[in-house]
Design a protein around this motif. Structure first.
Motif, PDB file in Angstrom:
ATOM      1  N   MET A   1       0.856  -1.191   0.000  1.00 21.08           N
ATOM      2  CA  MET A   1       0.000   0.000   0.000  1.00 21.08           C
ATOM      3  C   MET A   1       0.895   1.244   0.000  1.00 21.08           C
ATOM      4  N   SER A   2       1.245   1.698  -1.183  1.00 20.18           N
ATOM      5  CA  SER A   2       2.230   2.764  -1.283  1.00 20.18           C
ATOM      6  C   SER A   2       1.702   4.065  -0.680  1.00 20.18           C
ATOM      7  N   ASP A   3       0.388   4.177  -0.621  1.00 14.59           N
ATOM      8  CA  ASP A   3      -0.187   5.446  -0.218  1.00 14.59           C
ATOM      9  C   ASP A   3      -0.457   5.524   1.273  1.00 14.59           C
ATOM     10  N   SER A   4      -0.139   4.456   1.998  1.00 11.64           N
ATOM     11  CA  SER A   4      -0.586   4.415   3.393  1.00 11.64           C
ATOM     12  C   SER A   4       0.073   5.522   4.213  1.00 11.64           C
ATOM     13  N   VAL A 183      -8.093   6.931   1.118  1.00 13.29           N
ATOM     14  CA  VAL A 183      -7.568   5.824   1.928  1.00 13.29           C
ATOM     15  C   VAL A 183      -7.662   6.155   3.414  1.00 13.29           C
TER      16      VAL A 183
ATOM     17  N   LEU B  99      -8.212  -1.715  -1.088  1.00 13.68           N
ATOM     18  CA  LEU B  99      -7.567  -2.643  -2.019  1.00 13.68           C
ATOM     19  C   LEU B  99      -7.129  -1.922  -3.286  1.00 13.68           C
ATOM     20  N   VAL B 102      -3.789  -0.292  -3.232  1.00 10.49           N
ATOM     21  CA  VAL B 102      -2.577  -1.105  -3.354  1.00 10.49           C
ATOM     22  C   VAL B 102      -2.068  -0.951  -4.775  1.00 10.49           C
ATOM     23  N   SER B 103      -0.798  -0.539  -4.903  1.00 14.78           N
ATOM     24  CA  SER B 103      -0.329  -0.084  -6.207  1.00 14.78           C
ATOM     25  C   SER B 103      -0.462  -1.139  -7.301  1.00 14.78           C
ATOM     26  N   TRP B 104      -0.135  -2.407  -6.993  1.00 14.90           N
ATOM     27  CA  TRP B 104      -0.183  -3.397  -8.066  1.00 14.90           C
ATOM     28  C   TRP B 104      -1.583  -3.916  -8.346  1.00 14.90           C
ATOM     29  N   LEU B 105      -2.559  -3.511  -7.543  1.00 13.43           N
ATOM     30  CA  LEU B 105      -3.943  -3.910  -7.829  1.00 13.43           C
ATOM     31  C   LEU B 105      -4.675  -2.798  -8.578  1.00 13.43           C
ATOM     32  N   SER B 111      -9.062  -6.183  -7.888  1.00 12.39           N
ATOM     33  CA  SER B 111      -9.301  -5.562  -6.576  1.00 12.39           C
ATOM     34  C   SER B 111     -10.731  -5.838  -6.113  1.00 12.39           C
TER      35      SER B 111
END
Lengths: 235, 242
Positions: A1-4, A183, B99, B102-105, B111
């Motif tokens: 989760m890059s944005d967390s 998010v 979900l 999440v970058s790869w989803l 997702s």
């Protein structure tokens, strides 16, 4: 989760806004639950006490489950227009079935011997209800309330697209709040629902008479036509 | 909507060409439904069925494996049940968005499906396990006494006896997924949520009602089909029921 990381930063930077929306979210939930309780419990308890209307009391939760929340909101928008009323009506309609069915099943399922014994002791119908049936049925009635609360908290988020004010306002407005806001607010809603679940599970345990507690060790089983010990409704 | 935007003129949403019923945004116009069944509604319905089927099949496979493991090693049951319950409690809109973040989803069907599958686990795992545990001990003993191995007893005796409870879970899970798949539109623009979402922007009533009604109907039909399937698979239960 890059944005967390950004999301947590968003929560930190916008605590005022998020707190305000959380309060609104809980107000919407509370109001819908209040109205729902006033409708569901008297009907469910009364039908259960009379051992009547099982078809109605049980099929209402099946029908309720088949109502997708977004579909219900869209009907509401078509008929009532966008606004608080539409959000409220949708939430009440979704909250009533699990509470009504559980109240019915709880009262109806009270051990007949206990009821007969109470009658033999000379209790009136009303006394049997308030002093025997309700105390024994309380945990299951409360389980229905818990299911409805989680359901309403969850759906209140979605009513943001139709005029309800809730944490969903941030989630459905990525244009304004960016991904970090979406998010961040999602984390807040998830936390709110989990806290409510914990709180109500604890309350349910606390109000369960000691003699009935052994039963809760049974495996959780959801049945379309009977009791809903845990959560049988859609989010 | 662009045709309706003039300076100083009131903004009147345009619902395109069509009958006066459509342009007046009356409550429900059959003419619009007939005209747009092919390009909008049927497409969304088929996508919705796909979303649901994929989620229920994958969710059932995962739950079945987990339930068998928890049936065999009962210590596994509480932690699995806890995780499933937590996933089930998270509001759908939030789980979809988490979900999708999440970058790869990303914003994708994957997702959406992961969220939908995770909502089935609580009901399916719980009911499969409960169905197996409800098999009376003497029945298991009888199977053992007849010389069935543990594996044979599971497949020929215990699972068939658990079928009604398993089906009860399957019905709830399926109807739940039909419902939640409409919310998936926020991260995956397909299914019956798509026409609902479009119509919400303009509050076009006919489309709101038509797409919403299709979602309700789909849930009821899916539930009915599962009831029929259950009757066919458990012929012995019929006499007991009546």
């Amino acid at each position: 989760m890059s944005d967390s990381g950004n999301a947590l930063q968003f929560i930190g930077d916008h605590t005022g806004l998020l707190w305000h929306l959380t309060v609104k979210h809980l107000e919407l939930t509370g109001a819908a639950m209040g109205i729902g309780l006033l409708i569901a419990l008297p009907i469910g308890i009364w039908l259960g006490h009379l051992h009547r209307g099982s078809f109605l009391a049980i099929s209402i939760s099946n029908v309720g489950r088949a109502l997708p929340s977004l579909a219900l909101i869209s009907f509401g928008v078509a008929v009532l227009g966008i606004g608080f009323l539409n959000a409220m009506v949708a939430l009440v309609i979704l909250a009533v079935p699990p509470m009504l069915t559980n109240a019915y099943v709880a009262i109806e399922g009270v051990d007949r011997d206990a009821v007969e014994a109470a009658k033999g002791m000379g209790m009136t119908g009303f006394e049997v209800l308030t002093r025997v049936e309700l105390p024994l049925a309380l945990p299951l009635i409360f389980a229905g309330i818990r299911i409805a609360v989680i359901f309403v908290i969850s759906t209140a988020t979605i009513t943001s697209v139709a005029g309800g004010t809730s944490l969903g306002d941030v989630i459905v407005d990525q244009a304004t709040y960016r991904l970090s806001g979406v998010v961040g607010a999602s984390i807040c809603v998830a936390a709110l629902a989990l806290l409510a679940q914990l709180l109500f599970t604890g309350l349910q345990r606390a109000i369960t008479p000691r003699g009935l507690r052994v039963q809760s060790k049974r495996p959780v089983r959801l049945d379309t036509a009977s009791v809903a010990p845990a959560s049988t409704t859609t989010n | 909507m662009s045709a309706a935007v003039f300076a100083a003129a009131p903004v009147i949403p345009s619902f395109g060409r069509g009958s006066s019923c459509v342009t007046d945004n009356k409550l429900f116009c059959w003419s619009w439904v007939r005209e747009h069944w092919g390009d909008t509604l049927s497409k969304a319905l088929v996508q919705h069925i796909e979303l649901t089927l994929i989620a229920v099949v994958i969710g059932f496979a995962i739950s079945f494996a987990l339930a068998l493991a928890a049936y065999r090693w009962s210590r596994l049951a509480p932690p699995i049940g806890w995780v499933a319950a937590i996933l089930y409690t998270i509001p759908s809109l939030a789980l979809f968005q988490l979900l999708a973040a999440v970058s790869w989803l990303g914003l994708s069907r994957t997702s959406a499906e992961i969220a939908l599958v995770s909502y089935t686990l609580f009901v399916l795992f719980g009911n499969i396990l409960a169905g197996l545990r409800e098999v009376p001990a003497d029945v298991r003993d009888a199977a053992e006494g007849m010389g069935l191995t543990e594996w044979q007893s599971l497949w020929r005796v215990e699972l068939p006896m658990a079928l009604p409870t398993i089906f009860a879970g399957l019905r709830i899970a399926t109807v739940t997924v039909v419902s939640l798949a409409t919310v998936a539109v926020f991260i995956d623009n397909e299914g019956l949520g798509a026409p609902i979402f479009d119509a919400l922007q303009t509050t076009f009533k006919t489309e709101l009602i038509a797409a919403g009604a299709l979602a309700v109907l789909l849930a009821l039909v899916a539930d009915g089909l599962l009831v029929i399937a259950q009757r066919l698979l458990t012929p012995w239960a019929r006499s007991a029921r009546s």
